[in-house]
Design a protein around this motif. Structure first.
Motif, mmCIF file in Angstrom:
data_model
loop_
_atom_site.group_PDB
_atom_site.id
_atom_site.type_symbol
_atom_site.label_atom_id
_atom_site.label_comp_id
_atom_site.label_asym_id
_atom_site.label_seq_id
_atom_site.Cartn_x
_atom_site.Cartn_y
_atom_site.Cartn_z
ATOM 1 N N ARG A 155 0.843 -1.201 0.000
ATOM 2 C CA ARG A 155 0.000 0.000 0.000
ATOM 3 C C ARG A 155 0.879 1.253 0.000
ATOM 4 O O ARG A 155 1.732 1.421 0.869
ATOM 5 C CB ARG A 155 -0.937 0.004 1.208
ATOM 6 C CG ARG A 155 -2.039 -1.049 1.146
ATOM 7 C CD ARG A 155 -3.054 -0.838 2.262
ATOM 8 N NE ARG A 155 -2.449 -1.021 3.574
ATOM 9 C CZ ARG A 155 -2.366 -2.178 4.214
ATOM 10 N NH1 ARG A 155 -2.852 -3.270 3.660
ATOM 11 N NH2 ARG A 155 -1.814 -2.251 5.413
ATOM 12 N N ASN A 156 0.648 2.124 -0.968
ATOM 13 C CA ASN A 156 1.442 3.334 -1.135
ATOM 14 C C ASN A 156 0.570 4.561 -0.938
ATOM 15 O O ASN A 156 -0.421 4.750 -1.658
ATOM 16 C CB ASN A 156 2.059 3.371 -2.535
ATOM 17 C CG ASN A 156 3.022 2.227 -2.783
ATOM 18 O OD1 ASN A 156 4.191 2.313 -2.440
ATOM 19 N ND2 ASN A 156 2.525 1.140 -3.374
ATOM 20 N N ILE A 158 0.340 8.650 -1.030
ATOM 21 C CA ILE A 158 0.973 9.857 -1.565
ATOM 22 C C ILE A 158 0.215 11.060 -1.015
ATOM 23 O O ILE A 158 -0.973 11.220 -1.289
ATOM 24 C CB ILE A 158 0.937 9.874 -3.105
ATOM 25 C CG1 ILE A 158 1.600 8.618 -3.677
ATOM 26 C CG2 ILE A 158 1.626 11.124 -3.635
ATOM 27 C CD1 ILE A 158 1.505 8.515 -5.188
ATOM 28 N N THR A 168 2.200 13.943 -10.142
ATOM 29 C CA THR A 168 1.849 12.854 -9.229
ATOM 30 C C THR A 168 0.380 12.487 -9.351
ATOM 31 O O THR A 168 0.015 11.302 -9.301
ATOM 32 C CB THR A 168 2.157 13.251 -7.777
ATOM 33 O OG1 THR A 168 1.557 14.519 -7.485
ATOM 34 C CG2 THR A 168 3.645 13.333 -7.546
ATOM 35 N N ALA A 172 -0.856 8.828 -10.845
ATOM 36 C CA ALA A 172 -1.682 7.963 -10.002
ATOM 37 C C ALA A 172 -3.014 7.658 -10.678
ATOM 38 O O ALA A 172 -3.511 6.523 -10.636
ATOM 39 C CB ALA A 172 -1.912 8.613 -8.645
ATOM 40 N N ARG A 176 -4.645 3.966 -11.858
ATOM 41 C CA ARG A 176 -5.994 3.483 -11.530
ATOM 42 C C ARG A 176 -6.777 3.131 -12.787
ATOM 43 O O ARG A 176 -7.527 2.143 -12.800
ATOM 44 C CB ARG A 176 -6.737 4.530 -10.711
ATOM 45 C CG ARG A 176 -6.226 4.688 -9.295
ATOM 46 C CD ARG A 176 -7.193 5.520 -8.455
ATOM 47 N NE ARG A 176 -7.268 6.892 -8.938
ATOM 48 C CZ ARG A 176 -6.493 7.863 -8.493
ATOM 49 N NH1 ARG A 176 -5.588 7.615 -7.580
ATOM 50 N NH2 ARG A 176 -6.631 9.093 -8.963
ATOM 51 N N THR A 183 -6.353 -0.652 -7.442
ATOM 52 C CA THR A 183 -6.424 0.723 -6.939
ATOM 53 C C THR A 183 -6.104 0.814 -5.450
ATOM 54 O O THR A 183 -5.667 1.867 -4.970
ATOM 55 C CB THR A 183 -7.817 1.322 -7.196
ATOM 56 O OG1 THR A 183 -8.815 0.449 -6.618
ATOM 57 C CG2 THR A 183 -8.082 1.446 -8.687
ATOM 58 N N LEU A 186 -2.509 2.135 -4.298
ATOM 59 C CA LEU A 186 -2.049 3.511 -4.430
ATOM 60 C C LEU A 186 -3.181 4.454 -4.063
ATOM 61 O O LEU A 186 -4.238 4.434 -4.692
ATOM 62 C CB LEU A 186 -1.602 3.771 -5.874
ATOM 63 C CG LEU A 186 -1.001 5.138 -6.179
ATOM 64 C CD1 LEU A 186 0.281 5.354 -5.389
ATOM 65 C CD2 LEU A 186 -0.727 5.271 -7.677
ATOM 66 N N ARG A 187 -2.949 5.270 -3.049
ATOM 67 C CA ARG A 187 -3.993 6.196 -2.623
ATOM 68 C C ARG A 187 -3.388 7.569 -2.374
ATOM 69 O O ARG A 187 -2.331 7.694 -1.771
ATOM 70 C CB ARG A 187 -4.682 5.691 -1.364
ATOM 71 C CG ARG A 187 -5.888 6.543 -0.936
ATOM 72 C CD ARG A 187 -6.694 5.849 0.137
ATOM 73 N NE ARG A 187 -7.247 4.576 -0.339
ATOM 74 C CZ ARG A 187 -7.926 3.733 0.425
ATOM 75 N NH1 ARG A 187 -8.144 4.028 1.697
ATOM 76 N NH2 ARG A 187 -8.397 2.619 -0.075
ATOM 77 N N GLU A 188 -4.081 8.591 -2.858
ATOM 78 C CA GLU A 188 -3.640 9.969 -2.653
ATOM 79 C C GLU A 188 -4.389 10.580 -1.471
ATOM 80 O O GLU A 188 -5.570 10.318 -1.271
ATOM 81 C CB GLU A 188 -3.910 10.797 -3.901
ATOM 82 C CG GLU A 188 -3.209 10.295 -5.147
ATOM 83 C CD GLU A 188 -3.931 10.756 -6.393
ATOM 84 O OE1 GLU A 188 -3.706 11.910 -6.806
ATOM 85 O OE2 GLU A 188 -4.735 9.976 -6.936
ATOM 86 N N PRO A 207 -0.261 2.687 5.334
ATOM 87 C CA PRO A 207 0.568 2.372 4.161
ATOM 88 C C PRO A 207 1.908 1.751 4.530
ATOM 89 O O PRO A 207 2.445 1.965 5.623
ATOM 90 C CB PRO A 207 0.781 3.753 3.530
ATOM 91 C CG PRO A 207 0.746 4.690 4.698
ATOM 92 C CD PRO A 207 -0.306 4.126 5.626
#
Length: 453
Positions: A155-156, A158, A168, A172, A176, A183, A186-188, A207
């Protein structure tokens, strides 16, 4: 060379084979992209009319900059279907972030903190190269940190400026779109949301890798120390701004994680990655950085540069060759203790762009220019703004209202917006002063939207 496996294999081999092999790749790729640019870009064909064939020495290639290239956008790009009009129409819709522009390109914009927004395209090879060299960011992690990465299931998180088509955000969003079943990896998280909400969101996501602006990571480190944030990343990636030694130590201590810097630009997303010895290693098999003085003459290693020229050897749709990036860098004159054969640099210019305010408890809080810029860019009625730190705890706001906008009403909106941001960053005591003068250019003709003390 566009096959992902071939690129990854070549990236590994380049490191094993050492500096001479890396330089051979660099020179060959420079000659190839100069030839391609001259054949397919009308503007660069004219600019390179006196450049010899097989130019594998960057000194043979003229210097370029964002202002000039954006002014010749339609002739600069190598794909005749790409036009500035189409690109601007595309970026006007934030919902299209990550969608393939013209069905084949990743499109990203710069934040415009220097006064001019840039629009940049990446082709498939450029993206594949970025993925291939990206593994270098995780080199030499300790076993405990690797275990944490595994526990986090990849899990990343940002922490970034949301919306728009910033690099970025667009990257991202593209991930997705291309991998809808992944998905969760990677979560913003928005730098603009209230800090308690950000902390709660990160606690829920937990994360294994945390990435964000250096200043924001410092804020999160304080939340971790206070026990409100409770995450256990194995790797923290700091980018967008120079990472000070004090901030690095605080982040590492709070999260008990390896802290690495990343040096990237919208013009080249894979420029350099940090090592455990606090140096940034340029991916010089695919990117070239030339530290130069004000006359674009080479600057010796161990001496700070006036600026740096960037060459992206992977991107053919929009060639970035000897491009004045504007950063001040220092090149390490001897091999780095980490053992990497890649050139080692430190970026000195970006730390000076941070706005640093004293807090009420005697500490300091650093806030990124992008935090202010992306917030004010959303407000209607602003034609131009400039924030000048006139005292340690005072910001002077220069505004130019758009046509038909009431200046007094605009000032109240801007004041309340900035006051809210400062309060969230524990700097609510900073005084906001309405300036009588409009935004101004520097004596050198550059326009800076954010001017620190």
């Amino acid at each position: 060379m566009t096959n992902a496996r071939q690129l990854s294999r070549d990236a590994r081999h380049a490191l094993r084979e050492g500096p001479a092999a890396i330089e051979r790749r660099q020179r060959a790729r420079l000659a190839e992209i100069v030839t391609y640019a001259r054949a397919h870009s009308p503007y660069l064909r004219r600019l390179y009319r006196d450049v010899p064939e097989q130019a594998d020495d960057p000194a043979l290639v003229p210097v370029t900059d964002k202002k000039t290239l954006m002014a010749h956008f339609d002739e600069w790009v190598t794909d005749p279907e790409v036009t500035l009009e189409k690109a601007e129409a595309f970026v006007s819709d934030p919902e299209r972030a990550g969608e393939r522009f013209l069905g084949r390109y990743l499109l990203a914009t710069t934040s415009g903190t220097s006064g001019l927004r840039g629009i940049f395209l990446s082709d498939e090879q450029c993206i594949a190269v970025g993925n291939a060299v990206g593994a270098r960011a995780r080199a030499k992690l300790r076993i405990g940190q690797i275990i944490r990465l595994m526990r986090g299931m990849g899990r990343n998180a940002i922490v970034t400026a949301p919306g728009g088509h910033f690099s970025t955000v667009a990257s991202a969003a593209r991930f997705r779109r291309d991998h809808p079943r992944l998905t969760w990896m990677l979560r913003e998280f928005s730098i603009h949301q209230p800090l308690p909400e950000l902390v709660a969101g990160l606690n829920h996501y937990n994360p294994s890798t945390l990435a964000g602006f250096s200043s924001m990571l410092g804020v999160l480190a304080r939340e971790q120390e206070a026990g409100r944030l409770r995450i256990h990343p194995g790797l923290v990636l700091a980018g967008g701004e120079a990472l000070t030694e004090q901030n690095r130590a605080r982040i590492a201590g709070a999260f008990h994680a390896q802290v690495r810097s990343a040096y990237a630009a919208t013009e080249c997303s894979f420029l350099a990655y940090g090592c455990p010895h606090d140096w940034l290693h340029v991916n010089s098999d695919w990117a070239l950085l030339e530290p130069v003085d004000a006359e674009f003459r080479p600057v010796p290693a161990d001496r700070p540069s006036h600026t740096v020229l960037l060459t992206n050897l992977a991107n053919r749709v929009q060639p970035i060759l000897r491009y004045n990036l504007g950063d001040n860098v220092l090149v390490r004159p001897d091999p780095c203790p980490c053992g990497s054969p890649l050139p080692a640099v430190r970026v000195q210019g970006r730390a000076a762009e941070l706005l640093i305010f004293p807090t009420e408890d005697g500490e300091e809080i650093a806030i990124s220019p992008m935090a202010f810029g992306t917030l004010l860019d959303r407000l209607p009625g602003i034609q131009q703004f400039q924030l000048v730190q006139s005292r340690p705890a005072e910001l002077r706001i220069r505004l130019k209202a758009g046509h038909g906008t009431d200046p007094d009403s605009l000032w109240r909106t801007v004041h309340d917006t900035l006051a809210g941001l400062l309060t969230e960053r524990q700097a609510g005591h900073v005084t906001l002063v309405r300036a009588d003068e409009p935004p101004e250019q520097s004596p050198g003709g550059k326009f800076r939207r954010i001017i620190p003390l």
